[in-house]
Design a protein around this motif. Structure first.
Motif: not given
Length: 159
Positions: A116-117, A108, A113, A104, A119-120
């Protein structure tokens, strides 16, 4: 790697070719940086395993090699899916959780993104830390119990 390739060639000549030999061949291709060939070989093995997933450790190793190939081939989303299939088998695997987090993070940086990435990535790193913290707590609880009985046990058991 050359010696390993020679040994595999000998197995093929003797017609002793099994899924195990095919897996080692896929690993050798990976280490020779033939990622597409390795990916195709391991994907073929996985399709045969889907019908008989009784040996989860072998299946897990196949998925892991597939994901590693996908990372090298810049197929980050596919790699994440492969890693998540491993977590379906073994949800508490800290190494796979770390690899997903790294994937992730790579996604990123390379694909956008960012929030979002990342955060994952943090989510999977936290999972990994939880698993290690739980294992560490059990280990220390075990050590405390054994310390009361004898120090020799700890020395021979853990060092």
């Amino acid at each position: 790697l050359d010696k390993a390739t020679e040994i595999l060639d000998e197995f093929k000549k003797l017609t002793i070719y099994s899924d195990g030999v095919a897996f080692y061949e896929a690993q050798i291709m990976y280490f020779k940086e033939k990622y597409e060939e390795s990916y195709c070989a391991v994907d073929k093995l996985i399709s045969r395993y889907n019908a008989r997933t009784s040996d989860y450790d072998e299946f897990k190793q196949l998925l892991l090699l597939k994901a590693e190939c996908q990372i090298k081939l810049k197929r980050i989303n596919d790699a994440i899916n492969s890693y998540e299939r491993i977590l379906d088998i073994d949800p508490k695997d800290p190494i796979v959780n770390a690899k997903i987090a790294y994937s992730y993070e790579t996604k990123a940086k390379e694909l956008g993104n960012y929030m979002e990435n990342m955060t994952m990535a943090v989510k999977y790193m936290e999972k990994q830390m939880e698993i290690y913290a739980f294992s560490d707590a059990i280990f220390h609880k075990f050590i405390k119990k054994r310390t009361k009985k004898t120090h020799k046990f700890i020395f021979y058991k853990f060092f």
